[in-house]
Structures are given as C-alpha cells and as structure tokens.
Write a protein that holds these residues in place. Structure first.
Motif, PDB file in Angstrom:
ATOM      1  N   LYS A  88       1.197  18.051 -16.455  1.00 24.66           N
ATOM      2  CA  LYS A  88       0.597  18.097 -17.897  1.00 24.66           C
ATOM      3  C   LYS A  88      -0.590  18.884 -18.068  1.00 24.66           C
ATOM      4  CE  LYS A  88       2.208  13.462 -18.929  1.00 24.66           C
ATOM      5  NZ  LYS A  88       1.759  11.877 -19.388  1.00 24.66           N
ATOM      6  N   PHE A  89      -1.445  18.734 -17.108  1.00 31.00           N
ATOM      7  CA  PHE A  89      -2.778  19.600 -17.099  1.00 31.00           C
ATOM      8  C   PHE A  89      -2.548  21.073 -17.148  1.00 31.00           C
ATOM      9  CE2 PHE A  89      -6.156  22.118 -14.846  1.00 31.00           C
ATOM     10  CZ  PHE A  89      -6.899  21.789 -15.396  1.00 31.00           C
ATOM     11  N   VAL A  90      -1.487  21.544 -16.156  1.00 29.08           N
ATOM     12  CA  VAL A  90      -1.283  22.814 -16.444  1.00 29.08           C
ATOM     13  C   VAL A  90      -0.592  23.142 -17.607  1.00 29.08           C
ATOM     14  CG1 VAL A  90       0.534  24.582 -15.253  1.00 29.08           C
ATOM     15  CG2 VAL A  90      -0.913  22.957 -13.745  1.00 29.08           C
ATOM     16  N   ILE A 105       2.390   9.725 -10.282  1.00 30.47           N
ATOM     17  CA  ILE A 105       1.824   9.942 -11.327  1.00 30.47           C
ATOM     18  C   ILE A 105       0.746  11.166 -11.459  1.00 30.47           C
ATOM     19  CG2 ILE A 105      -0.151   8.642 -12.632  1.00 30.47           C
ATOM     20  CD1 ILE A 105       1.336   6.051 -12.055  1.00 30.47           C
ATOM     21  N   GLN A 106       0.207  11.363  -9.992  1.00 31.35           N
ATOM     22  CA  GLN A 106      -0.894  12.436  -9.921  1.00 31.35           C
ATOM     23  C   GLN A 106      -0.262  13.651 -10.219  1.00 31.35           C
ATOM     24  OE1 GLN A 106      -2.415  12.416  -6.069  1.00 31.35           O
ATOM     25  NE2 GLN A 106      -4.226  14.048  -6.830  1.00 31.35           N
ATOM     26  N   LYS A 107       1.250  13.811  -9.515  1.00 31.07           N
ATOM     27  CA  LYS A 107       2.046  14.915  -9.902  1.00 31.07           C
ATOM     28  C   LYS A 107       2.224  15.402 -11.509  1.00 31.07           C
ATOM     29  CE  LYS A 107       5.999  17.452  -8.347  1.00 31.07           C
ATOM     30  NZ  LYS A 107       6.245  18.474  -9.273  1.00 31.07           N
ATOM     31  N   GLU A 108       2.686  14.022 -12.098  1.00 34.87           N
ATOM     32  CA  GLU A 108       3.016  14.233 -13.379  1.00 34.87           C
ATOM     33  C   GLU A 108       1.581  14.676 -14.247  1.00 34.87           C
ATOM     34  OE1 GLU A 108       4.457  10.602 -15.304  1.00 34.87           O
ATOM     35  OE2 GLU A 108       5.959  10.525 -13.516  1.00 34.87           O
ATOM     36  N   ASN A 109       0.396  14.005 -14.048  1.00 37.55           N
ATOM     37  CA  ASN A 109      -0.535  14.367 -14.780  1.00 37.55           C
ATOM     38  C   ASN A 109      -1.115  15.820 -14.529  1.00 37.55           C
ATOM     39  OD1 ASN A 109      -1.109  11.940 -15.822  1.00 37.55           O
ATOM     40  ND2 ASN A 109      -2.263  11.036 -14.196  1.00 37.55           N
ATOM     41  N   THR A 158       0.776  -1.109   0.037  1.00 37.96           N
ATOM     42  CA  THR A 158       0.211  -0.023  -0.100  1.00 37.96           C
ATOM     43  C   THR A 158       0.760   1.195   0.012  1.00 37.96           C
ATOM     44  OG1 THR A 158      -1.754  -1.320   1.224  1.00 37.96           O
ATOM     45  CG2 THR A 158      -1.770   1.324   1.150  1.00 37.96           C
ATOM     46  N   PHE A 159       1.854   1.181   0.834  1.00 39.67           N
ATOM     47  CA  PHE A 159       2.869   2.437   0.849  1.00 39.67           C
ATOM     48  C   PHE A 159       3.358   2.592  -0.512  1.00 39.67           C
ATOM     49  CE2 PHE A 159       7.198   4.124   1.432  1.00 39.67           C
ATOM     50  CZ  PHE A 159       6.715   5.357   2.449  1.00 39.67           C
ATOM     51  N   ARG A 160       3.908   1.712  -1.351  1.00 37.81           N
ATOM     52  CA  ARG A 160       4.653   1.754  -2.287  1.00 37.81           C
ATOM     53  C   ARG A 160       3.716   2.249  -3.637  1.00 37.81           C
ATOM     54  NH1 ARG A 160       7.871  -3.524  -3.689  1.00 37.81           N
ATOM     55  NH2 ARG A 160       7.250  -2.646  -5.872  1.00 37.81           N
ATOM     56  N   THR A 161       2.244   1.594  -3.564  1.00 39.65           N
ATOM     57  CA  THR A 161       1.274   1.863  -4.336  1.00 39.65           C
ATOM     58  C   THR A 161       0.994   3.460  -4.102  1.00 39.65           C
ATOM     59  OG1 THR A 161       0.594  -0.319  -4.439  1.00 39.65           O
ATOM     60  CG2 THR A 161      -0.658   1.352  -5.450  1.00 39.65           C
ATOM     61  N   ASP A 162       0.904   3.753  -3.178  1.00 42.90           N
ATOM     62  CA  ASP A 162       0.573   5.073  -2.785  1.00 42.90           C
ATOM     63  C   ASP A 162       1.337   6.158  -3.145  1.00 42.90           C
ATOM     64  OD1 ASP A 162      -1.373   7.276  -1.546  1.00 42.90           O
ATOM     65  OD2 ASP A 162       0.397   7.499  -0.108  1.00 42.90           O
ATOM     66  N   LYS A 163       2.978   5.660  -3.100  1.00 39.69           N
ATOM     67  CA  LYS A 163       3.982   6.646  -3.396  1.00 39.69           C
ATOM     68  C   LYS A 163       3.905   6.802  -5.066  1.00 39.69           C
ATOM     69  CE  LYS A 163       8.796   7.207  -2.507  1.00 39.69           C
ATOM     70  NZ  LYS A 163       9.983   6.527  -2.006  1.00 39.69           N
ATOM     71  N   MET A 164       3.777   5.841  -5.685  1.00 43.51           N
ATOM     72  CA  MET A 164       3.618   5.601  -7.308  1.00 43.51           C
ATOM     73  C   MET A 164       2.666   6.533  -7.613  1.00 43.51           C
ATOM     74  SD  MET A 164       4.842   1.764  -8.652  1.00 43.51           S
ATOM     75  CE  MET A 164       3.308   1.323  -8.221  1.00 43.51           C
ATOM     76  N   ASN A 165       1.369   6.432  -6.972  1.00 48.08           N
ATOM     77  CA  ASN A 165       0.123   7.119  -7.179  1.00 48.08           C
ATOM     78  C   ASN A 165       0.411   8.607  -7.085  1.00 48.08           C
ATOM     79  OD1 ASN A 165      -1.181   4.811  -8.058  1.00 48.08           O
ATOM     80  ND2 ASN A 165      -2.500   4.628  -6.352  1.00 48.08           N
ATOM     81  N   ARG A 166       0.879   8.806  -6.096  1.00 46.72           N
ATOM     82  CA  ARG A 166       1.314  10.334  -6.138  1.00 46.72           C
ATOM     83  C   ARG A 166       2.327  10.824  -7.142  1.00 46.72           C
ATOM     84  NH1 ARG A 166       2.857  10.261   0.308  1.00 46.72           N
ATOM     85  NH2 ARG A 166       0.814   9.893   1.114  1.00 46.72           N
TER      86      ARG A 166
END
Length: 136
Positions: free
Chosen positions: A98-100, A91-95, A81-89
């Motif tokens: 890109k949105f900006v 990916i969310q920052k990259e997205n 869960t910790f690793r997945t959350d870290k990866m999701n964060r």
C-alpha cells in the motif's frame, strides 16, 4: 496346645518372615558404598541426535511429559508466537505494498505540482521584467 498360643506363634513367625524378606529386599536395592566414586551412572551429557522433524516432535513430546502443565504452556506460547509472527509478516507486506502504491501516486502529483510552480515562477519573472521596462 491352645488355639491362642498357636495363633500368637503363627503371627510371630509371619511377622519374622516378612521382616526378613523386607530386610533382604531393601538390601538388594540399596546403593553400594562409595556410589558417587564409581561410574555407575551414565554421563550427564547425553549424546545429541541429528535434528530432524521426528526428533523435534520427540523433543516437544518429552518437554510436555517432563514439564507437565508448564511445558504445555511453553509449547502453546511457541505455536501462538509463530502464528502471530506469520500474520504480522503478511500484514506488514500488505502495508508495504500500500505504501508503494501511495508513494507512486504522490510522486505523480508532486511532479504536476512542481511543473505548475515552475510555470508560475516564469510568469512572475516575466511580469517583473515588464514592470521594470515600464518604469525605465
């Protein structure tokens, strides 16, 4: 005396001694009467230590040792869960970045479209005024 009588007597004496030994050994390990009424046991609420890396590691080790396979699964799920959350964060920052960038591009395009529409609107007004002047 015959050897059968001696063997029987020897077995009887050994059995009697073993019985006496186990009787006293069990009696020494037995709980005293009214065991629950006295404070022989330690407090059910252990004193909590200050939390640091070593106690956290000790807690994880104790969890695995106490819970066995289920504890190992809990620890693995926590790490996953910790690793997945870290990866999701990440990916969310990259997205978001890109949105900006896309939003900035769209804002520039929308400004040019808005300027063109204003120009077209002015031209339409001018043609309307010319048409009104010709009719009058």
């Amino acid at each position: 005396m015959s050897s059968k009588i001696i063997n029987g007597l020897l077995i009887f004496v050994l059995t009697l001694l073993a019985g006496i030994y186990f009787f006293f050994a069990m009696e020494l390990n037995a709980e005293p009467p009214n065991y629950d009424q006295y404070n022989y046991r330690s407090s059910p609420h252990p004193v909590e230590e200050k939390s640091n890396v070593n106690t956290a590691l000790d807690d994880v080790i104790n969890l695995i040792l106490k819970q066995g396979f289920a504890g190992a699964i809990i620890v693995c799920l926590g790490v996953w869960t910790f690793r997945t959350d870290k990866m999701n964060r990440a990916i969310q920052k990259e997205n978001f970045d890109k949105f900006v960038a896309i939003s900035g591009e769209c804002s520039g395009h929308m400004a040019s479209v808005s300027a063109r529409l204003e120009n077209i609107e002015r031209e339409i007004e001018q043609t309307k005024q010319l048409e009104m002047m010709k009719r009058s």
